[in-house]
Design a protein around this motif. Structure first.
Motif, PDB file in Angstrom:
ATOM      1  N   ASP A   1      -1.779   4.138   2.665  1.00 22.79           N
ATOM      2  CA  ASP A   1      -1.890   5.061   1.538  1.00 22.79           C
ATOM      3  C   ASP A   1      -3.104   4.719   0.684  1.00 22.79           C
ATOM      4  O   ASP A   1      -3.885   5.595   0.311  1.00 22.79           O
ATOM      5  N   ILE A   2      -3.262   3.427   0.389  1.00 17.45           N
ATOM      6  CA  ILE A   2      -4.351   2.979  -0.469  1.00 17.45           C
ATOM      7  C   ILE A   2      -4.649   1.518  -0.131  1.00 17.45           C
ATOM      8  O   ILE A   2      -3.740   0.747   0.173  1.00 17.45           O
ATOM      9  N   ILE A   3      -5.920   1.149  -0.142  1.00 15.11           N
ATOM     10  CA  ILE A   3      -6.327  -0.233   0.137  1.00 15.11           C
ATOM     11  C   ILE A   3      -7.260  -0.696  -0.965  1.00 15.11           C
ATOM     12  O   ILE A   3      -8.325  -0.096  -1.188  1.00 15.11           O
ATOM     13  N   ASP A   4      -6.859  -1.731  -1.677  1.00 12.83           N
ATOM     14  CA  ASP A   4      -7.656  -2.274  -2.784  1.00 12.83           C
ATOM     15  C   ASP A   4      -8.038  -1.193  -3.785  1.00 12.83           C
ATOM     16  O   ASP A   4      -9.162  -1.164  -4.307  1.00 12.83           O
ATOM     17  N   GLY A   5      -7.103  -0.270  -4.032  1.00 10.96           N
ATOM     18  CA  GLY A   5      -7.348   0.806  -4.984  1.00 10.96           C
ATOM     19  C   GLY A   5      -8.147   1.963  -4.444  1.00 10.96           C
ATOM     20  O   GLY A   5      -8.463   2.911  -5.172  1.00 10.96           O
ATOM     21  N   ASN A   6      -8.480   1.930  -3.139  1.00  7.73           N
ATOM     22  CA  ASN A   6      -9.354   2.938  -2.547  1.00  7.73           C
ATOM     23  C   ASN A   6      -8.556   3.891  -1.671  1.00  7.73           C
ATOM     24  O   ASN A   6      -8.000   3.495  -0.645  1.00  7.73           O
ATOM     25  N   LEU A   7      -8.513   5.152  -2.064  1.00 11.12           N
ATOM     26  CA  LEU A   7      -7.837   6.181  -1.268  1.00 11.12           C
ATOM     27  C   LEU A   7      -8.689   6.651  -0.097  1.00 11.12           C
ATOM     28  O   LEU A   7      -8.189   7.312   0.809  1.00 11.12           O
ATOM     29  N   ALA A   8      -9.982   6.330  -0.122  1.00  8.57           N
ATOM     30  CA  ALA A   8     -10.912   6.771   0.920  1.00  8.57           C
ATOM     31  C   ALA A   8     -11.428   5.596   1.737  1.00  8.57           C
ATOM     32  O   ALA A   8     -12.546   5.617   2.237  1.00  8.57           O
TER      33      ALA A   8
END
Length: 341
Positions: A165-172
């Protein structure tokens, strides 16, 4: 005579080495503008997406498109197994790169989406060269916009699911593009199929989301246990069931890092090139394939262009299969030493 043989015979030296002359993919004509593309209307357009801002580990995939154009050993253009001179039957051009400004994910993704959409809406097959795997989000979205929203299946070769869904606050992130595609509806979960997953990520909660949304997967252990031919046959049937087109996404890290060291997130225990290349060929032969991407080639970590050459041959297998389909439709048969697939 094949449809393109006479025209291309007059164009310079299309079989020249990649290290000489202009660095276009396979020495194909450079048609960067949409007007040129519409005037020629080729069968395939190669599009570069030199973007790696979304990488979580080792960067360098931004250099992938250039390396695939200039650093791959050029083996010639005659496919032995299918017995076909590829570019006699398939008109392929190099459409240049989407502009990916430094550090700007949103702008880069928007430009990739627009560039791929120019190609797809013209009825031309886009072969997209990444870049990290986040580029599949805008590229496959553009194809769905052109072909039909929710009407495109996606067959995904990768060591990793890329459905976070999200990695280190990054959705992209390059670990999230497949979830974004499913959430948007561009790709339906039931037509999203993954092959080659292995290792230690993602955790159970991500697989739970995948199951809830109808995604299907074939772990690398299954490929080892059943064999790649059986697994690929199942994956094809699942991906095209109920949709009218297919998008193929190949993360080069689906290969074992012994074969593909030049990638950002190497995971031991992967596929070998012989199986992957034949799987890609089979997919392009047997499905309504309308687009493909090859991602996560990181030349700074490559050795002897090993990764670059494997990635280059993935594109060549797609081209050869598409050319064979055109030849078959015209009533042609394989030349020596080829055989009908």
């Amino acid at each position: 005579m094949p449809p393109y043989a006479a025209r291309e015979a007059a164009v310079g030296n299309p079989d020249g080495p990649g290290y000489a002359g202009l660095a276009t993919f396979c020495g194909r004509p450079w048609l960067e503008s949409e007007a040129e593309l519409l005037a020629r209307r080729p069968d395939v357009a190669v599009v570069g997406a030199p973007f790696d801002v979304a990488t979580t580990h080792r960067p360098g995939a931004r250099f992938g498109p250039r390396a695939l154009r200039a650093s791959a050993y050029d083996p010639g253009t005659y496919h032995l197994d299918l017995g076909i001179e590829i570019f006699d039957w398939l008109d392929v051009v190099d459409a240049g790169d989407a502009h990916c400004p430094h550090g700007l994910t949103e702008a880069s993704h928007a430009n990739i989406r627009a560039k791929v959409h120019e190609v797809a809406r013209a009825g031309v097959f886009p072969l997209v060269l990444g870049g990290d795997h986040s580029i599949t989000w805008p590229a496959a979205t553009a194809v769905a916009e052109a072909v039909g929203w929710g009407e495109v299946g996606l067959l995904h070769f990768d060591a990793h699911a890329d459905t976070a869904d999200i990695i280190d606050g990054n959705l992209a992130s390059h670990g999230t593009p497949m979830r974004r595609l499913i959430e948007s509806g561009a790709i339906r979960g039931r037509n999203f199929v993954q092959v080659g997953l292995r290792g230690y990520w993602p955790p159970p909660d991500v697989f739970a989301w995948m199951r809830e949304n109808g995604l299907r997967w074939h772990l690398m252990h299954e490929v080892w246990d059943r064999g790649s031919r059986a697994v690929i046959a199942d994956a094809i049937a699942e991906a095209v069931d109920g949709c009218k087109a297919l998008y193929l996404s190949v993360d080069i890290d689906v290969l074992d890092p012994g074969f593909a060291p030049g990638t950002g997130t190497p995971e031991p225990g992967g596929m070998n090139p012989a199986d992957l290349l034949r799987a890609v060929r089979q997919i392009a032969l047997d499905t309504p394939l309308v687009a493909a991407d090859i991602v996560e080639v990181s030349p700074p970590f490559d050795h002897a262009d090993t990764t670059v050459n494997s990635a280059h041959r993935i594109a060549m297998e797609v081209f050869a299969a598409l050319a064979h389909r055109r030849r078959t439709a015209a009533g042609g048969t394989p030349d020596l030493p080829g055989t009908a697939p």
